[in-house]
Design a protein around this motif. Structure first.
Motif, short mmCIF file in Angstrom:
data_model
loop_
_atom_site.label_atom_id
_atom_site.label_comp_id
_atom_site.label_asym_id
_atom_site.label_seq_id
_atom_site.Cartn_x
_atom_site.Cartn_y
_atom_site.Cartn_z
N VAL A 1 0.83 -0.99 0.12
CA VAL A 1 -0.10 0.20 0.19
C VAL A 1 0.88 1.52 -0.01
N THR A 2 1.88 1.53 0.76
CA THR A 2 2.84 2.37 1.06
C THR A 2 3.86 2.51 0.30
N ASP A 3 4.44 1.54 -0.14
CA ASP A 3 5.75 1.38 -1.09
C ASP A 3 5.80 0.45 -2.15
N TRP A 4 4.62 0.60 -2.91
CA TRP A 4 4.43 -0.31 -4.00
C TRP A 4 5.27 -0.12 -5.28
N HIS A 5 5.99 -1.01 -5.92
CA HIS A 5 6.97 -0.58 -6.83
C HIS A 5 6.97 -1.82 -7.75
N GLY A 6 5.73 -2.52 -7.98
CA GLY A 6 5.53 -3.36 -8.78
C GLY A 6 5.80 -5.00 -8.08
N GLN A 7 6.17 -5.03 -6.64
CA GLN A 7 6.66 -6.31 -6.36
C GLN A 7 5.51 -7.08 -6.45
N GLY A 8 5.79 -8.52 -6.08
CA GLY A 8 4.78 -9.70 -6.46
C GLY A 8 4.16 -9.88 -4.90
N PRO A 9 3.46 -10.89 -4.85
CA PRO A 9 2.59 -11.25 -3.91
C PRO A 9 3.38 -11.49 -2.60
N VAL A 10 2.64 -11.28 -1.51
CA VAL A 10 3.30 -11.47 -0.16
C VAL A 10 2.79 -12.99 0.39
N HIS A 11 3.36 -13.76 0.53
CA HIS A 11 2.95 -15.08 1.29
C HIS A 11 2.94 -15.09 2.64
N LEU A 12 1.75 -15.30 3.36
CA LEU A 12 1.43 -15.25 4.69
C LEU A 12 1.43 -16.96 5.38
N PRO A 13 1.61 -17.10 6.79
CA PRO A 13 1.63 -18.42 7.06
C PRO A 13 -0.09 -18.91 6.67
N GLY A 14 -0.13 -20.14 6.64
CA GLY A 14 -1.45 -20.84 6.30
C GLY A 14 -1.75 -20.72 5.02
N SER A 15 -0.98 -20.41 4.06
CA SER A 15 -1.23 -20.20 2.49
C SER A 15 -2.17 -19.31 2.15
N VAL A 16 -2.03 -18.15 2.86
CA VAL A 16 -2.75 -17.00 2.90
C VAL A 16 -1.71 -15.97 1.89
N ARG A 17 -2.40 -15.04 1.12
CA ARG A 17 -1.51 -14.47 0.35
C ARG A 17 -2.12 -12.95 -0.02
N ALA A 18 -1.13 -12.10 0.04
CA ALA A 18 -1.57 -10.74 -0.31
C ALA A 18 -0.96 -10.28 -1.55
N ARG A 19 -1.82 -9.42 -2.39
CA ARG A 19 -1.23 -8.96 -3.57
C ARG A 19 -1.85 -7.74 -3.84
N ARG A 20 -1.33 -6.87 -5.02
CA ARG A 20 -1.85 -5.67 -5.37
C ARG A 20 -1.91 -5.65 -6.63
N GLU A 21 -3.09 -5.33 -7.34
CA GLU A 21 -3.30 -5.27 -8.78
C GLU A 21 -3.95 -3.90 -8.82
N GLY A 22 -2.96 -3.35 -9.57
CA GLY A 22 -3.43 -1.65 -9.76
C GLY A 22 -3.86 -1.11 -8.63
N GLY A 23 -5.00 -0.65 -8.51
CA GLY A 23 -5.42 0.34 -7.21
C GLY A 23 -6.14 -0.75 -6.13
N LEU A 24 -6.19 -2.00 -6.46
CA LEU A 24 -6.90 -2.84 -5.45
C LEU A 24 -5.96 -3.64 -4.48
N LEU A 25 -6.23 -3.89 -3.43
CA LEU A 25 -5.39 -4.96 -2.41
C LEU A 25 -6.07 -6.27 -2.24
N HIS A 26 -5.80 -7.13 -2.61
CA HIS A 26 -6.35 -8.44 -2.38
C HIS A 26 -5.63 -9.08 -1.12
N LEU A 27 -6.45 -9.77 -0.34
CA LEU A 27 -5.93 -10.55 0.78
C LEU A 27 -6.70 -11.81 1.24
N GLY A 28 -6.08 -12.87 1.06
CA GLY A 28 -6.99 -14.10 1.31
C GLY A 28 -6.25 -15.43 0.84
N ARG A 29 -7.29 -16.28 0.42
CA ARG A 29 -6.48 -17.64 0.09
C ARG A 29 -6.57 -17.35 -1.62
N PRO A 30 -5.43 -17.94 -2.20
CA PRO A 30 -5.49 -17.97 -3.66
C PRO A 30 -6.51 -18.77 -4.36
#
Length: 334
Positions: A305-334
């Motif tokens: 959200v604050t320092d996005w420069h095109g980085q890929g998804p963030v993998h969290l414990p328990g197979s949860v993933r956060a990713r940014r697509e343009g102006g939207l932030l997705h957070l959940g299981r893929p």
């Protein structure tokens, strides 16, 4: 006639306060492993519940992870019955289902989840309004130390709550009356009452994080002097109020935003402390284990959200993933 040993009196007073904190009076269950903490809790609960006119039983969870676990569970159940607790159940869970490695909560977290699920099922089956556990002030201090090591933020540093819902059932409470009682006091209480506690060999196994934290506490007290355990426990109590206030703010923010995906512009306008609680709230709801979710994970999500420069998804414990697509932030299981 002399009164009870001071340690016995301390455990009884703690249970009395714990029972008084329940919003609804009713049958309660003691989670008893046969160790000193839970055995002292069983004795204090049997005494106080009888005086309060409450029914008190016990549930002994056998994970089947150690040789002789059935015998240990049976002896713990017999001790609870001898103390006057009734009904008493031995509940067996599948220890083989506890993962040794790989994604998920890890062996300690998986065992804890299985134990609490078994305790909740027993409480529902027996009509109990609360399950009491023997977590002590030492356990609280170790929990805070582990939170510091993980860098997990104020919620982890706030330690364990004295009372909370057990699992997803708001009708059954998890009560920890001994968070102000030292581990040494539970051992003294058992000795005074003629109870012989079981010593869990896992409590000396450094493979487990809680054991390493316990050993570290001993070293720190040797270097810094006595009082560290009590100090950490007091700090947790003070931080709990602050963390609760921020949780309320983040809950209102979640209600306003709705479930993810979220507009980056909207979440970026929130204070950092509130944003991090949003990430944590959703990650936990999606199955990320709180014991493995660290401040580093939350900072990585925040950077989307604050320092996005095109980085890929963030993998969290328990197979949860956060990713940014343009102006939207997705957070959940893929």
């Amino acid at each position: 006639m002399p009164g009870p040993h001071p340690a016995v009196a301390a455990t009884r007073a703690a249970v009395r306060r714990g029972l008084a904190s329940l919003p609804t009076a009713g049958p309660v269950l003691v989670a008893c492993s046969g160790g000193a903490d839970s055995l002292a809790l069983a004795a204090a609960t049997a005494f106080e519940a009888s005086r309060a006119g409450l029914t008190a039983g016990a549930a002994v969870v056998d994970h089947g992870l150690q040789d002789g676990s059935r015998r240990v569970a049976a002896e713990a159940a017999e001790a609870c019955l001898a103390l006057g607790l009734s009904p008493v159940e031995v509940v067996r869970v599948d220890g083989a289902a506890t993962p040794a490695s790989g994604p998920g909560p890890g062996p300690e977290g998986a065992a804890r989840r299985a134990r609490y699920a078994a305790l909740l099922a027993a409480a529902r089956r027996l009509g109990a309004v609360a399950v009491l556990t023997g977590h002590t002030r030492d356990d609280q201090a170790e929990q805070v130390l582990l939170g510091l090591a993980r860098g997990s933020g104020a919620r982890s540093l706030a330690g364990m709550r004295p009372v909370r819902a057990l699992g997803a059932d708001p009708e059954v409470r998890l009560v920890r009356p001994f968070l102000g009682v030292g581990r040494a006091q539970t051992v003294q209480a058992c000795g005074s009452l003629g109870l012989t506690p079981w010593t869990d060999p896992h409590n000396a196994d450094p493979r487990f994080a809680r054991v390493r934290a316990r050993l570290a506490m001993v070293l720190l007290e040797d270097e810094l002097g006595p009082g560290l355990v009590a100090g950490l426990a007091r700090s947790a109590e003070l931080l709990r109020d602050d963390a609760d206030a921020l949780e309320e703010v983040s809950a209102r923010a979640y209600e306003d935003l709705g479930p993810p995906p979220w507009e980056v512009r909207a979440v970026r306008a929130l204070p950092p402390a509130v944003r991090r609680r949003l990430w944590r709230r959703v990650a936990l709801a999606e199955g990320s284990p709180g014991t493995d979710l660290t401040g580093e994970h939350l900072r990585a999500v925040d950077a989307l959200v604050t320092d996005w420069h095109g980085q890929g998804p963030v993998h969290l414990p328990g197979s949860v993933r956060a990713r940014r697509e343009g102006g939207l932030l997705h957070l959940g299981r893929p």
